[in-house]
Design a protein around this motif. Sequence first.
Motif, short mmCIF file in Angstrom:
data_model
loop_
_atom_site.label_atom_id
_atom_site.label_comp_id
_atom_site.label_asym_id
_atom_site.label_seq_id
_atom_site.Cartn_x
_atom_site.Cartn_y
_atom_site.Cartn_z
N LYS A 98 -24.27 31.85 -14.75
CA LYS A 98 -25.68 32.22 -14.52
C LYS A 98 -25.83 33.72 -14.32
O LYS A 98 -26.78 34.33 -14.81
CB LYS A 98 -26.24 31.48 -13.30
CG LYS A 98 -26.66 30.08 -13.54
CD LYS A 98 -27.12 29.48 -12.23
CE LYS A 98 -28.44 28.81 -12.40
NZ LYS A 98 -28.88 28.18 -11.15
N ARG A 134 -15.92 24.50 -10.35
CA ARG A 134 -17.06 24.23 -11.23
C ARG A 134 -18.31 24.96 -10.74
O ARG A 134 -19.02 25.56 -11.53
CB ARG A 134 -17.31 22.72 -11.29
CG ARG A 134 -18.30 22.34 -12.36
CD ARG A 134 -18.41 20.84 -12.51
NE ARG A 134 -17.19 20.35 -13.13
CZ ARG A 134 -16.54 19.25 -12.76
NH1 ARG A 134 -17.00 18.52 -11.77
NH2 ARG A 134 -15.44 18.86 -13.36
N ARG A 135 -18.55 24.92 -9.42
CA ARG A 135 -19.71 25.64 -8.87
C ARG A 135 -19.59 27.13 -9.06
O ARG A 135 -20.55 27.81 -9.42
CB ARG A 135 -19.88 25.31 -7.38
CG ARG A 135 -20.53 23.98 -7.10
CD ARG A 135 -21.00 23.87 -5.67
NE ARG A 135 -20.02 24.32 -4.68
CZ ARG A 135 -19.08 23.55 -4.12
NH1 ARG A 135 -18.98 22.30 -4.46
NH2 ARG A 135 -18.26 24.06 -3.24
N ARG A 136 -18.39 27.66 -8.83
CA ARG A 136 -18.17 29.10 -9.01
C ARG A 136 -18.35 29.51 -10.46
O ARG A 136 -18.94 30.55 -10.75
CB ARG A 136 -16.78 29.48 -8.53
CG ARG A 136 -16.65 29.50 -7.04
CD ARG A 136 -15.28 29.90 -6.63
NE ARG A 136 -15.13 29.89 -5.18
CZ ARG A 136 -13.99 30.05 -4.56
NH1 ARG A 136 -12.88 30.24 -5.25
NH2 ARG A 136 -13.95 30.03 -3.25
N TRP A 137 -17.83 28.71 -11.37
CA TRP A 137 -17.96 29.03 -12.79
C TRP A 137 -19.43 28.98 -13.20
O TRP A 137 -19.89 29.83 -13.96
CB TRP A 137 -17.14 28.07 -13.64
CG TRP A 137 -17.24 28.42 -15.09
CD1 TRP A 137 -17.95 27.75 -16.04
CD2 TRP A 137 -16.67 29.53 -15.75
NE1 TRP A 137 -17.85 28.37 -17.25
CE2 TRP A 137 -17.06 29.48 -17.10
CE3 TRP A 137 -15.86 30.58 -15.33
CZ2 TRP A 137 -16.66 30.43 -18.02
CZ3 TRP A 137 -15.48 31.53 -16.27
CH2 TRP A 137 -15.88 31.44 -17.58
N LYS A 138 -20.15 27.99 -12.70
CA LYS A 138 -21.58 27.89 -13.02
C LYS A 138 -22.35 29.10 -12.49
O LYS A 138 -23.20 29.66 -13.19
CB LYS A 138 -22.14 26.60 -12.43
CG LYS A 138 -23.45 26.19 -12.97
CD LYS A 138 -23.84 24.84 -12.42
CE LYS A 138 -24.55 24.09 -13.50
NZ LYS A 138 -24.89 22.73 -13.10
N ALA A 139 -22.04 29.52 -11.26
CA ALA A 139 -22.69 30.69 -10.68
C ALA A 139 -22.34 31.95 -11.48
O ALA A 139 -23.21 32.79 -11.74
CB ALA A 139 -22.30 30.85 -9.22
N ARG A 141 -11.67 21.27 -7.69
CA ARG A 141 -12.31 21.21 -9.02
C ARG A 141 -13.82 21.42 -8.89
O ARG A 141 -14.43 22.17 -9.66
CB ARG A 141 -12.01 19.86 -9.67
CG ARG A 141 -12.27 19.82 -11.13
CD ARG A 141 -11.81 18.55 -11.80
NE ARG A 141 -11.82 17.40 -10.92
CZ ARG A 141 -10.81 16.55 -10.78
NH1 ARG A 141 -9.71 16.71 -11.45
NH2 ARG A 141 -10.90 15.53 -9.95
N ASP A 142 -14.45 20.77 -7.90
CA ASP A 142 -15.89 20.95 -7.68
C ASP A 142 -16.21 22.39 -7.29
O ASP A 142 -17.20 22.96 -7.74
CB ASP A 142 -16.40 19.98 -6.62
CG ASP A 142 -16.40 18.55 -7.09
OD1 ASP A 142 -16.33 18.32 -8.32
OD2 ASP A 142 -16.46 17.64 -6.23
N THR A 143 -15.35 22.97 -6.45
CA THR A 143 -15.56 24.36 -6.04
C THR A 143 -15.45 25.29 -7.25
O THR A 143 -16.29 26.18 -7.43
CB THR A 143 -14.52 24.77 -4.97
OG1 THR A 143 -14.67 23.91 -3.85
CG2 THR A 143 -14.74 26.20 -4.53
N ARG A 163 -12.06 18.38 -4.60
CA ARG A 163 -12.85 19.44 -3.95
C ARG A 163 -12.60 20.78 -4.63
O ARG A 163 -13.53 21.56 -4.85
CB ARG A 163 -12.49 19.52 -2.47
CG ARG A 163 -13.27 18.54 -1.61
CD ARG A 163 -13.13 18.93 -0.15
NE ARG A 163 -11.73 18.99 0.26
CZ ARG A 163 -11.08 18.03 0.90
NH1 ARG A 163 -11.71 16.93 1.23
NH2 ARG A 163 -9.82 18.19 1.21
#
Length: 95
Positions: free
Chosen positions: A20, A12-17, A8-10, A6
């Motif tokens: 962007k 990853r989402r933050r890094w992607k945001a 790691r997924d969090t 979780r």
Amino acid sequence: MAAARRRRDTMRRRWKAFSKGLHEFYIGPYRQTFLREKRDEDDMFMIAVLGEALGVPDPAAYYTAELMPAVWEDFHDWHRRIGIPRSPLDHIACC
């Protein structure tokens, strides 16, 4: 193990945001400029490919002739955009 996934997924989402956001920050103000420049390059490409058909002597006509099928789809939009109301070519009646 599930907690690590979780996190790691969090991350990853933050890094992607974040990525962007940076992309929008740096590219956003120049988007119109990039689109205009791409359109101008496409117009020059159309002139290079269709030059012989438009009556402009073209020493590379032999090489650009095989590119004509690639530009037929965009021909109508192109001649309208550059200010020619009807098709300038006798053998292409798109209007």
